[in-house]
Design a protein around this motif. Structure first.
Motif, short mmCIF file in Angstrom:
data_model
loop_
_atom_site.label_atom_id
_atom_site.label_comp_id
_atom_site.label_asym_id
_atom_site.label_seq_id
_atom_site.Cartn_x
_atom_site.Cartn_y
_atom_site.Cartn_z
N GLU A 97 0.84 -1.19 0.00
CA GLU A 97 0.00 0.00 0.00
C GLU A 97 0.88 1.25 0.00
OE1 GLU A 97 -2.32 0.30 3.54
OE2 GLU A 97 -0.69 -0.28 4.87
N GLY A 98 0.25 2.44 -0.06
CA GLY A 98 0.97 3.70 -0.09
C GLY A 98 0.99 4.28 -1.49
N ASP A 99 1.27 5.58 -1.61
CA ASP A 99 1.31 6.22 -2.91
C ASP A 99 2.30 5.56 -3.86
OD1 ASP A 99 -0.59 8.01 -2.10
OD2 ASP A 99 0.84 9.58 -1.55
N ALA A 100 3.45 5.15 -3.30
CA ALA A 100 4.47 4.51 -4.12
C ALA A 100 4.46 2.99 -3.94
CB ALA A 100 5.85 5.05 -3.77
N CYS A 101 3.45 2.49 -3.24
CA CYS A 101 3.31 1.03 -3.03
C CYS A 101 4.57 0.43 -2.43
CB CYS A 101 2.97 0.32 -4.33
SG CYS A 101 1.39 0.85 -5.04
N ASN A 102 5.15 1.10 -1.46
CA ASN A 102 6.36 0.60 -0.83
C ASN A 102 6.18 0.31 0.66
OD1 ASN A 102 6.09 3.23 -0.05
ND2 ASN A 102 8.07 3.94 -0.83
N HIS A 103 4.93 0.22 1.10
CA HIS A 103 4.64 -0.14 2.49
C HIS A 103 3.89 -1.47 2.50
CE1 HIS A 103 5.94 3.73 3.99
NE2 HIS A 103 5.14 4.35 3.12
N ALA A 104 4.46 -2.44 3.19
CA ALA A 104 3.79 -3.74 3.30
C ALA A 104 2.52 -3.63 4.13
CB ALA A 104 4.74 -4.76 3.94
N CYS A 105 1.57 -4.50 3.83
CA CYS A 105 0.32 -4.50 4.60
C CYS A 105 0.61 -4.71 6.09
CB CYS A 105 -0.59 -5.64 4.13
SG CYS A 105 -1.29 -5.41 2.47
N ALA A 106 -0.17 -4.03 6.90
CA ALA A 106 -0.08 -4.22 8.35
C ALA A 106 -0.66 -5.58 8.72
CB ALA A 106 -0.84 -3.11 9.07
N PRO A 107 -0.26 -6.16 9.86
CA PRO A 107 -0.86 -7.44 10.29
C PRO A 107 -2.38 -7.34 10.33
CG PRO A 107 1.02 -6.90 11.66
CD PRO A 107 0.76 -5.69 10.81
N GLY A 108 -3.04 -8.34 9.74
CA GLY A 108 -4.50 -8.34 9.70
C GLY A 108 -5.07 -7.79 8.42
N GLU A 109 -4.22 -7.31 7.50
CA GLU A 109 -4.67 -6.78 6.22
C GLU A 109 -4.04 -7.59 5.08
OE1 GLU A 109 -4.92 -2.05 7.58
OE2 GLU A 109 -3.27 -2.77 6.30
#
Length: 299
Positions: A97-109
């Protein structure tokens, strides 16, 4: 059409595009013009010219595919296109996720843009696969399916929804969490989950009753109702073959009458009709039903 990108730095002036300098290393010569994704550049020559040729020289320091921006940062986990100037993605691949898609999903997502919530995983709802939502160790009790969001159907229970046992009020009433039958087991079954048939010689609710005297032994009675499929053994009668013959009767189903026993015709053996103390005067035979003197007695 997007507006032309304007840079305040003179090093990257739009005039550099027509200064006849074809060196292409931006950091060394400061001679290139700068644009962002989907922008445009135009020049007004002031009057009409017959143009024979237009040459466009690219920047030698331009980023390779999969990188963007100043310093050529690596592209994020974009699903489709991305902005080569700022790295923004039009959409992310599952798990990012994120504008640049460089953040991994948080636990539970999980999923594209991390917009989906994990189901009921056996080891917690924050442990599902961030890409597809699958639970690595299966579902918690009461749920099933690839992503563990489907409740068990009536008649199922536990992790992955196992079939209920034989509950006393129907096999669709067990507890969806642990499989226990709220009203006990149906006749012929026992155990915490009501999935164990009665042992030979047992019958009824929770297998708490013992079979009677069946014709072919005391083990083959019906585990549900206790009835003997081939009738009662000699000397017994009734639905459960537990009632002894009335005085004066004997044999299978107590349908035979005692003979003339010395002690009275109600004293014969209920199994075979034999008289324990012999026959009355004038009768003989094993069941004392034949006329005649018993050998060794006076007439």
């Amino acid at each position: 059409m997007a507006p032309a990108l304007v840079y305040l730095s003179s090093d990257y002036s739009k005039m550099n595009a027509i200064d006849n300098v074809i060196a292409n290393n931006t950091d060394d010569c400061g001679c290139c013009s700068a644009t962002a994704s989907n922008n445009w550049w135009q020049i007004d020559l002031g009057k009409k010219y017959l143009i024979e040729e237009i040459r466009v020289y690219g920047r030698g320091s331009a980023c390779l595919f999969g990188h963007y921006g100043y310093g050529c940062l690596p592209e994020g986990h974009c699903a489709l296109e991305y902005d080569t100037a700022i790295g923004a993605c039009s959409s992310c691949v599952p798990g990012w996720e994120g504008d640049a898609c460089n953040h991994a999903c948080a636990p539970g997502e999980y999923g594209p843009g991390c917009t989906s919530v994990c189901g009921f995983c056996r080891d917690g709802h924050i442990t599902c696969n961030t890409h597809n939502g699958h639970c690595p160790n299966g579902c918690s009790a009461g749920y099933k399916g690839d992503i563990c969001t489907t409740p068990c159907d009536p008649g199922e229970y536990g992790p992955g929804c196992i079939l209920c046992g034989q509950c006393g009020d129907g096999n669709t009433t067990c507890n969806t969490d642990n499989g226990y039958c709220p009203q006990g087991c149906a006749s012929g079954f026992k155990g915490d989950l009501c999935n164990l048939p009665c042992a030979p010689g047992e019958f009824g609710l929770n297998c708490s009753s013992n079979c009677g005297y069946c014709h072919d032994g005391n083990t083959p009675c019906d585990a549900s109702n206790g009835h003997c499929p081939t009738g009662c053994a000699a000397g017994y009668k009734g639905d459960f073959c537990k009632t002894t013959c009335d005085p004066g009767n004997y044999g299978l189903g107590c349908t035979s009458n005692c003979g003339q026993c010395r002690d009275g015709n109600t004293t014969c053996n209920i199994d075979n009709g034999h008289c324990p103390n012999g026959c009355a005067s004038g009768f003989k035979g094993e069941t004392c039903q034949t006329l005649g003197s018993t050998p060794g007695t006076r007439r």
